[in-house]
Write a protein that holds these residues in place. Sequence first.
Motif, mmCIF file in Angstrom:
data_model
loop_
_atom_site.group_PDB
_atom_site.id
_atom_site.type_symbol
_atom_site.label_atom_id
_atom_site.label_comp_id
_atom_site.label_asym_id
_atom_site.label_seq_id
_atom_site.Cartn_x
_atom_site.Cartn_y
_atom_site.Cartn_z
ATOM 1 N N ILE B 95 37.605 31.899 39.870
ATOM 2 C CA ILE B 95 37.810 30.714 40.712
ATOM 3 C C ILE B 95 37.648 31.055 42.188
ATOM 4 C CG2 ILE B 95 39.431 28.890 41.352
ATOM 5 C CD1 ILE B 95 40.769 29.338 38.637
ATOM 6 N N ALA B 96 38.258 32.158 42.597
ATOM 7 C CA ALA B 96 38.333 32.442 44.034
ATOM 8 C C ALA B 96 36.985 32.847 44.625
ATOM 9 C CB ALA B 96 39.365 33.531 44.306
ATOM 10 N N ALA B 97 36.142 33.523 43.838
ATOM 11 C CA ALA B 97 34.873 33.973 44.405
ATOM 12 C C ALA B 97 33.982 32.787 44.785
ATOM 13 C CB ALA B 97 34.167 34.932 43.448
ATOM 14 N N PRO B 98 33.703 31.874 43.858
ATOM 15 C CA PRO B 98 32.887 30.730 44.278
ATOM 16 C C PRO B 98 33.562 29.880 45.353
ATOM 17 C CG PRO B 98 33.346 30.650 41.907
ATOM 18 C CD PRO B 98 34.030 31.850 42.422
ATOM 19 N N LEU B 99 34.874 29.739 45.211
ATOM 20 C CA LEU B 99 35.601 28.925 46.178
ATOM 21 C C LEU B 99 35.543 29.555 47.569
ATOM 22 C CD1 LEU B 99 37.157 26.327 45.638
ATOM 23 C CD2 LEU B 99 39.262 27.668 45.635
ATOM 24 N N LEU B 164 47.092 34.097 42.386
ATOM 25 C CA LEU B 164 46.195 35.133 42.910
ATOM 26 C C LEU B 164 44.974 34.522 43.589
ATOM 27 C CD1 LEU B 164 46.325 37.909 40.192
ATOM 28 C CD2 LEU B 164 47.460 37.802 42.409
ATOM 29 N N VAL B 165 44.552 33.369 43.127
ATOM 30 C CA VAL B 165 43.455 32.677 43.813
ATOM 31 C C VAL B 165 43.865 32.427 45.263
ATOM 32 C CG1 VAL B 165 42.185 30.509 43.982
ATOM 33 C CG2 VAL B 165 42.486 31.593 41.767
ATOM 34 N N VAL B 166 45.058 31.894 45.435
ATOM 35 C CA VAL B 166 45.546 31.598 46.780
ATOM 36 C C VAL B 166 45.664 32.876 47.602
ATOM 37 C CG1 VAL B 166 47.465 30.659 48.095
ATOM 38 C CG2 VAL B 166 46.747 29.561 45.983
ATOM 39 N N MET B 167 46.155 33.936 46.959
ATOM 40 C CA MET B 167 46.375 35.168 47.701
ATOM 41 C C MET B 167 45.069 35.847 48.116
ATOM 42 S SD MET B 167 49.665 35.167 47.643
ATOM 43 C CE MET B 167 49.895 36.686 48.525
ATOM 44 N N SER B 168 44.032 35.715 47.284
ATOM 45 C CA SER B 168 42.804 36.449 47.607
ATOM 46 C C SER B 168 41.790 35.600 48.373
ATOM 47 C CB SER B 168 42.164 36.989 46.324
ATOM 48 O OG SER B 168 41.933 35.925 45.426
ATOM 49 N N LEU B 169 42.040 34.301 48.411
ATOM 50 C CA LEU B 169 41.076 33.413 49.051
ATOM 51 C C LEU B 169 40.811 33.754 50.536
ATOM 52 C CD1 LEU B 169 39.405 31.171 47.928
ATOM 53 C CD2 LEU B 169 41.082 29.532 48.730
ATOM 54 N N PRO B 170 41.840 34.000 51.324
ATOM 55 C CA PRO B 170 41.575 34.301 52.731
ATOM 56 C C PRO B 170 40.685 35.525 52.907
ATOM 57 C CG PRO B 170 43.905 33.911 52.390
ATOM 58 C CD PRO B 170 43.280 33.978 51.030
ATOM 59 N N THR B 171 40.962 36.580 52.133
ATOM 60 C CA THR B 171 40.144 37.786 52.229
ATOM 61 C C THR B 171 38.693 37.461 51.922
ATOM 62 O OG1 THR B 171 42.042 38.985 51.357
ATOM 63 C CG2 THR B 171 39.946 40.157 51.407
ATOM 64 N N ILE B 172 38.487 36.795 50.797
ATOM 65 C CA ILE B 172 37.118 36.526 50.368
ATOM 66 C C ILE B 172 36.413 35.615 51.366
ATOM 67 C CG2 ILE B 172 35.709 35.499 48.552
ATOM 68 C CD1 ILE B 172 37.751 36.353 46.538
ATOM 69 N N THR B 173 37.119 34.588 51.824
ATOM 70 C CA THR B 173 36.470 33.628 52.724
ATOM 71 C C THR B 173 36.098 34.258 54.059
ATOM 72 O OG1 THR B 173 37.835 31.923 51.724
ATOM 73 C CG2 THR B 173 36.680 31.346 53.738
ATOM 74 N N THR B 174 37.050 34.952 54.676
ATOM 75 C CA THR B 174 36.749 35.474 56.017
ATOM 76 C C THR B 174 35.658 36.536 55.957
ATOM 77 O OG1 THR B 174 38.762 36.759 55.740
ATOM 78 C CG2 THR B 174 38.847 34.948 57.285
ATOM 79 N N LEU B 175 35.750 37.422 54.961
ATOM 80 C CA LEU B 175 34.721 38.466 54.883
ATOM 81 C C LEU B 175 33.358 37.887 54.516
ATOM 82 C CD1 LEU B 175 36.704 41.376 53.211
ATOM 83 C CD2 LEU B 175 36.014 41.112 55.594
ATOM 84 N N ARG B 211 24.076 39.397 50.252
ATOM 85 C CA ARG B 211 24.599 39.695 48.923
ATOM 86 C C ARG B 211 25.650 40.817 48.911
ATOM 87 N NH1 ARG B 211 21.713 42.987 45.667
ATOM 88 N NH2 ARG B 211 22.922 43.480 43.802
ATOM 89 N N GLU B 212 25.296 41.959 49.470
ATOM 90 C CA GLU B 212 26.232 43.090 49.412
ATOM 91 C C GLU B 212 27.535 42.740 50.102
ATOM 92 O OE1 GLU B 212 23.122 43.394 50.329
ATOM 93 O OE2 GLU B 212 22.214 44.691 48.808
ATOM 94 N N GLY B 213 27.425 42.077 51.253
ATOM 95 C CA GLY B 213 28.627 41.689 51.981
ATOM 96 C C GLY B 213 29.503 40.757 51.148
ATOM 97 N N LEU B 214 28.855 39.849 50.440
ATOM 98 C CA LEU B 214 29.613 38.912 49.610
ATOM 99 C C LEU B 214 30.298 39.655 48.459
ATOM 100 C CD1 LEU B 214 27.142 35.882 49.432
ATOM 101 C CD2 LEU B 214 29.073 36.232 50.969
ATOM 102 N N ILE B 215 29.572 40.604 47.867
ATOM 103 C CA ILE B 215 30.178 41.362 46.767
ATOM 104 C C ILE B 215 31.380 42.151 47.284
ATOM 105 C CG2 ILE B 215 29.821 43.215 45.097
ATOM 106 C CD1 ILE B 215 26.943 42.319 44.848
ATOM 107 N N ILE B 216 31.202 42.773 48.429
ATOM 108 C CA ILE B 216 32.309 43.555 48.979
ATOM 109 C C ILE B 216 33.501 42.646 49.268
ATOM 110 C CG2 ILE B 216 33.060 44.852 51.023
ATOM 111 C CD1 ILE B 216 30.327 46.229 50.969
#
Lengths: 260, 300, 175
Positions: B95-99, B164-175, B211-216
């Motif tokens: 959920i969190a990655a696409p979001l 965990l979606v909520v907790m990881s969302l900020p990391t994934i979004t900002t990066l 791509r790589e940045g998104l994966i990281i």
Amino acid sequence: MSANDNKMDINNLSMFYGDFKAIEDISLDIPAQRITALIGPSGCGKSTLVRCLNRMNDLINGVRVEGEVILDGENMYAPGYDTIALRRRVGMVFQRPNPFPKSIYENVAYGPKLGGIKKKGELDAIVEDSLKKAALWSEVKQNLQESGQRLSGGQQQRLCIARVIAVEPEVILFDEPCSAIDPVATQLIEDLMAELKRNYTMVIVTHNMQQAARVSDYTAFLLVQEQGEPGRLIEYGETNTIFTNPEDERTERYITGRFG
Amino acid sequence: MSEGPGISPAATMRAMVTGDRDRWVKLLMFCCASVSFLGVLLIFLFIFRESLPAITKVGIPKLFLSTDWRPASGHYGMLAFTFGTLFTTVAAMIIAAPLGIGAAVFIDQVAPEKVGRGVRRVIELLAGIPSVVIGWFALTLLVPFIRSVTGSSGFGMLAASLVLVVMSLPTITTLSAESLRAVPVELKEASAAMGATRWQSIYKILMPSAREGLIIAVVLGMGRAIGETMAVQMVIGNASQATASLLQPGSTLTTRIVQDMGEASGVFRSALFAQALMLLLLSVFLIISIRLISRERKHA
Amino acid sequence: MIAIVVNPSMPITNLSDAQIKAIFTGKAKNWKAFGGPDKQIVVVIRDQASGTREIFDKKALGATDTKVVESAGSAIQCSSNGVMREIVGSTSNAIGYISFGYVNKNIKAISFNDVAPTVKNAATGLYPIARYLHLFTKGEAKGAVKGYIDFMLSDKFQNDIVAREYVKIKDVNIK
Ligand SMILES: Nc1ncnc2c1ncn2[C@@H]1O[C@H](COP(=O)(O)OP(=O)(O)OP(=O)(O)O)[C@@H](O)[C@H]1O
Ligand SMILES: [Mg+2]
């Protein structure tokens, strides 16, 4: 020249970046199957003008255009005009070579694929044909799957030309296509443009007077007269005339390298 | 004034002084680096030492590869919790990655600048909310909601994954937003000039380029999810079973450790340290994969 | 004392020690076997560190210091009486146990071996899931410590505070 020979008519075109008027009241015809050069000192609005011709400036926030650009009888700034279709008819090669981070093949196939071509055989043929027209085929045919970004600067620029050719545009705009590459590569691209002239209408922005004189049929000279004023068209005519016998003294001073 | 190679005494002095200062700064930096390095090393060694009794007495298969967790009767298998950690993390990432990437695209590409900045601020704020607050929130709203919709107890893997979606969302979004922004605008322009629509440019050029940045970004989000404890503990149900059912209660490594560490002693306690060791191994694995991804990027 | 509690909607008022043991160790999985609806049993227990759990395991499930009784692996572990009440009170098919003082209208305390969990039954020893809360002193209590104990034994404290959650000392009637 008669109106029928013109691919584009630029009529009283002004463009604003927000409140700043970058070019003012430019009227100019782009003859079909000819090369038109835009010259002038830095900041006079050459890039701005050329990007008006395929509505690339639409991508920038706060840009406003007055006047019209007629392409084959239709004003491209009319409400409801399809910019996506427009950009497939009017392709663009940029100052810095900018191949996509994809293979050479995928770079060239990008446009046709956007256009809905899916068959491998068809795409293969387009890729080969476009690379040949861009005089790059012999150099890359062995490694079409290599990243386009690994080519040399000159090769990259020809790849970008091939990429544009692949969508079969009618007009190709070049914004200082040779300013980032070496003289040998520049020579190749100039030859290529002369070759492409048979099928395409081209507009080239250049800082290089010799280049303008060598490749173009018509030349337009733009100038900002006072700091903060918009760029205006000073003189426009056949390249020969402009370079040998300019009407305006400012044109003469510029092409002889006495200012700008 | 001589023209030769001689340097004036004043200049020499100055060079010496700055040279000295450089040396001191270097030394200080070296100390800082060593302290953090030693700290990490010590934690590693400590956790390893504390988990040794369990490893030797219980044995690696029964400790790491068994789902039988009945500490009172001497069964210390942690696999149910390792699985719980991986399951909730992967479910959250689905959920969190696409979001997160979608939000990043919105912030960086779609939204007007002001709106984009606003959304970004809000998401960054989310990162600053202590996990106990998010856990409490989930306990009072999310769990009852799941309960009323599904008729289950509400506690379980689904609630944990959503937290965990909520907790990881900020990391994934900002990066992700950062790596999208790092894509040269020339590429976007080139794509637009080919007659691509905005979405085609985003989907075919922008995202592959980043791509790589998104994966990281996603991998780091996973790291966040794997380590999250408090908020998950409040909603996962803390059952000791291994379950792949979203509506069943379960545990992760972290929640099992906090749940039991107060009471544990002897081999029980050591088995909890072995779980901590497992967590460390998981994060080392993530770090190595990030390394590999970035190396690939340099080579490309 | 500890009450065994279910959701008020659960049509069950009594369970035997064998039934309780079957439920809490995970052997019984469906309410149907006990005259309830055809629904999965959601077992809710307390964490390892909980005193409530310790007493419950010993007095209701028959654990001793040497023999442990393992709770169901699927049991939800919660870390306070409040959370226990919250879960059981809002989950129609849940069963748990709770410190008697926390019983309210959101949950239903049921009988154990036909003995209702009342103060009286606990005080007489009929209801077995209960324990003493001890106060330990070092030597004979003196000064402030004595005052504290006296206060706790006072009628006022016993009536106002203890009676809310625990069994008053003067009602305890076990030999
Ligand atoms: N995105 C923009 N926003 C605001 N002003 C701009 C923008 N792009 C260009 N300008 C301004 O518009 C004027 C014309 O710029 P333009 O890039 O068209 O000049 P140019 O003739 O192409 O110059 P050069 O030869 O250096 O490329 C300049 O004053 C420039 O600062
Ligand atoms: Mg320019």
